[in-house]
Scaffold this active site. Structure first.
Site, mmCIF file in Angstrom:
data_model
loop_
_atom_site.group_PDB
_atom_site.id
_atom_site.type_symbol
_atom_site.label_atom_id
_atom_site.label_comp_id
_atom_site.label_asym_id
_atom_site.label_seq_id
_atom_site.Cartn_x
_atom_site.Cartn_y
_atom_site.Cartn_z
ATOM 1 N N ARG A 6 35.614 32.764 44.078
ATOM 2 C CA ARG A 6 34.587 32.530 45.119
ATOM 3 C C ARG A 6 34.879 33.441 46.390
ATOM 4 O O ARG A 6 36.127 33.515 46.616
ATOM 5 C CB ARG A 6 34.593 30.933 45.572
ATOM 6 C CG ARG A 6 34.585 30.133 44.714
ATOM 7 C CD ARG A 6 32.927 30.106 44.110
ATOM 8 N NE ARG A 6 31.958 29.810 45.048
ATOM 9 C CZ ARG A 6 30.752 29.933 44.686
ATOM 10 N NH1 ARG A 6 30.244 30.323 43.449
ATOM 11 N NH2 ARG A 6 29.671 29.735 45.594
ATOM 12 N N HIS B 227 43.741 41.871 42.509
ATOM 13 C CA HIS B 227 42.616 42.316 41.991
ATOM 14 C C HIS B 227 42.897 43.355 40.844
ATOM 15 O O HIS B 227 43.830 44.309 40.952
ATOM 16 C CB HIS B 227 41.998 43.214 43.272
ATOM 17 C CG HIS B 227 40.648 43.719 42.915
ATOM 18 N ND1 HIS B 227 39.369 43.011 42.858
ATOM 19 C CD2 HIS B 227 40.177 44.793 42.788
ATOM 20 C CE1 HIS B 227 38.515 43.740 42.429
ATOM 21 N NE2 HIS B 227 39.048 44.981 42.282
HETATM 22 C C1 GRF Z 1 42.777 38.568 36.576
HETATM 23 O O1 GRF Z 1 42.545 39.953 35.755
HETATM 24 C C2 GRF Z 1 42.759 38.967 37.982
HETATM 25 O O2 GRF Z 1 43.298 39.993 38.262
HETATM 26 C C3 GRF Z 1 41.381 38.715 38.240
HETATM 27 O O3 GRF Z 1 40.800 37.708 37.403
HETATM 28 C C4 GRF Z 1 41.718 37.702 36.450
HETATM 29 C C5 GRF Z 1 42.360 36.249 36.378
HETATM 30 O O4 GRF Z 1 42.942 35.817 35.117
HETATM 31 N N1 GRF Z 1 41.343 38.462 39.848
HETATM 32 P P1 GRF Z 1 43.865 34.616 35.100
HETATM 33 O O5 GRF Z 1 42.881 33.312 35.495
HETATM 34 O O6 GRF Z 1 45.065 34.730 35.904
HETATM 35 O O7 GRF Z 1 44.268 34.507 33.777
#
Ligand code: GRF
Length: 195
Positions: free
Chosen positions: A91, A109
């Site tokens: 969000r 990110h």
């Molecule tokens: C990861 O690739 C993170 O960088 C991005 O969303 C994904 C989340 O994966 N913001 P998880 O929920 O931690 O397995």
């Protein structure tokens, strides 16, 4: 002990990596709660199994972005966090929310920021012909995916990669990068506070 609250929206594998590292390596910190905006987020079950408090603030239950942000902040503050860690939290948060936690809120990110802020980073990196992708841990500021960078890791893009293979290679590195970065921020905070 610094108090960490982790925000998730789904799988929660980065959250899991942080919880494991925190306990295994004896950080001067504890993950006190995992909060999701989605009741069905798979990561909530892991957190509960680990004896960590969980909470859901479902964004669909609020009439506006501000109302959701207020409810989320209220829930987070009930856990008195020193550090807020966004781990796959999907969000966009408003300026007031960001200001409230500025300097103590991290995000990961999946790109080498400042390249490819926003969504679909892996596809965009492949389409642009990049030979490297990666991940970035940064402090959260009002501008999406633009805050001060804490740590980065680069990952090669290999011939034949698609979004899925590249995402998996990057994610494996995220699981090392994020715990290391959170630990460093915790330790700096603890040192500054004389803990
Ligand atoms: C990861 O690739 C993170 O960088 C991005 O969303 C994904 C989340 O994966 N913001 P998880 O929920 O931690 O397995």
């Amino acid at each position: 002990m610094k108090r960490i609250v982790i925000l998730i929206s789904g799988r929660g594998s980065n959250m899991e990596a942080i919880v494991e590292a925190c306990r295994r390596d004896g950080w001067p910190a504890e993950v006190v709660a995992v909060v999701s905006n989605r009741p069905e987020a798979a990561g909530l079950a892991y957190a509960a199994e680990q004896g960590i408090a969980t909470a859901v603030v479902d964004h669909r239950a609020f009439p506006s972005r501000d109302a959701f942000d207020d409810a989320l902040a209220q829930q987070i503050d009930a856990f008195s966090p020193d550090l807020l860690v966004m781990a796959g939290f999907m969000r966009i948060l408003g300026a007031a929310f960001v200001a409230r936690y500025e300097g103590r809120m991290l995000n990961i990110h999946p790109s080498l920021l400042p390249a490819f802020p926003g969504l679909n980073t892996h596809r965009r990196a492949i389409d642009a012909g990049c030979t490297e992708a990666g991940a970035t841990v940064h402090f959260v500021t009002a501008e999406l995916d633009h805050g001060p960078i804490v740590a980065q890791v680069a990952v090669p893009i290999l011939p034949g990669d698609d979004e899925r293979t590249l995402a998996a290679r990057v994610l494996a590195q995220e699981h090392r990068l994020y715990p290391d970065a959170v630990r460093r921020v915790v330790e700096l905070g603890a040192a500054a506070a004389g803990d």
